[in-house]
Enzyme design. Structure first.
Site, PDB file in Angstrom:
ATOM      1  N   CYS A 159      89.307 122.468  75.573  1.00  0.00           N
ATOM      2  CA  CYS A 159      87.852 122.633  75.588  1.00  0.00           C
ATOM      3  C   CYS A 159      87.190 121.674  76.566  1.00  0.00           C
ATOM      4  CB  CYS A 159      87.274 122.438  74.187  1.00  0.00           C
ATOM      5  SG  CYS A 159      87.563 120.782  73.544  1.00  0.00           S
ATOM      6  N   ASP A 186      86.505 118.569  76.030  1.00  0.00           N
ATOM      7  CA  ASP A 186      85.701 117.543  75.365  1.00  0.00           C
ATOM      8  C   ASP A 186      86.377 116.172  75.430  1.00  0.00           C
ATOM      9  OD1 ASP A 186      83.952 119.514  74.839  1.00  0.00           O
ATOM     10  OD2 ASP A 186      84.381 119.679  72.713  1.00  0.00           O
ATOM     11  N   CYS A 235      88.814 119.528  66.555  1.00  0.00           N
ATOM     12  CA  CYS A 235      87.815 118.557  67.021  1.00  0.00           C
ATOM     13  C   CYS A 235      87.991 117.224  66.282  1.00  0.00           C
ATOM     14  CB  CYS A 235      86.408 119.089  66.802  1.00  0.00           C
ATOM     15  SG  CYS A 235      86.189 120.809  67.311  1.00  0.00           S
TER      16      CYS A 235
HETATM   17 FE1  FES Z   1      86.349 120.641  71.835  1.00  0.00          FE
HETATM   18 FE2  FES Z   1      85.299 120.599  69.471  1.00  0.00          FE
HETATM   19  S1  FES Z   1      85.423 122.301  70.782  1.00  0.00           S
HETATM   20  S2  FES Z   1      86.345 119.033  70.466  1.00  0.00           S
END
Ligand code: FES
Length: 132
Positions: A34, A36, A103
């Site tokens: 993702c 992140d 996450c």
């Molecule tokens: Fe990437 Fe939540 S979608 S950490």
């Protein structure tokens, strides 16, 4: 509802948010899928995490998980902090939707990375539990 009240609360009012200038250990991890990124900062005194803050550039669940994780390890010995699992974070949040559980893994990894960084800075070997 998709998210528990606790998740919504921590998403909207993250605890311990922000950079720590004089951190004793910093851990940064990312999720390649993702994109992140989560960064944890810890302050350590006498083997206890006296302060912890975070910055998360990511989804709301990652923010809620990091916020809750900081609350769970603040005031705890380093050995306890590295034992914190993402399941414990999810439980403390009263659950996350299945597709958002990954996450919370970032929070577990970021804490471990920060503790490892602390040990490295002290010139100490990372205890077995951290080096998983
Ligand atoms: Fe990437 Fe939540 S979608 S950490």
């Amino acid at each position: 509802m998709l998210y528990s009240e606790k998740v919504m609360d921590h998403m909207q009012n993250p605890r311990n948010l922000g950079k720590m200038e004089d951190a004793d250990g910093i851990g940064q991890v990312g999720n390649a899928k993702c994109g992140d990124i989560m960064k944890m900062y810890i302050k350590v005194s006498g083997g206890i995490i006296t302060d912890v803050t975070f910055n998360t550039f990511g989804c709301g669940s990652a923010i809620a998980a990091s916020s809750m994780a900081t609350e769970l390890i603040k005031g705890k010995p380093l050995e306890d902090a590295v034992q914190l699992t993402n399941q414990a974070v999810v439980e403390a949040l009263d659950g996350l939707p299945h597709h958002k559980v990954h996450c919370s893994v970032l929070a577990e990894e970021a804490i471990r990375a920060a503790v490892e960084d602390y040990y490295h800075r002290q010139g100490l070997d990372v205890p077995g539990d951290c080096a998983r």
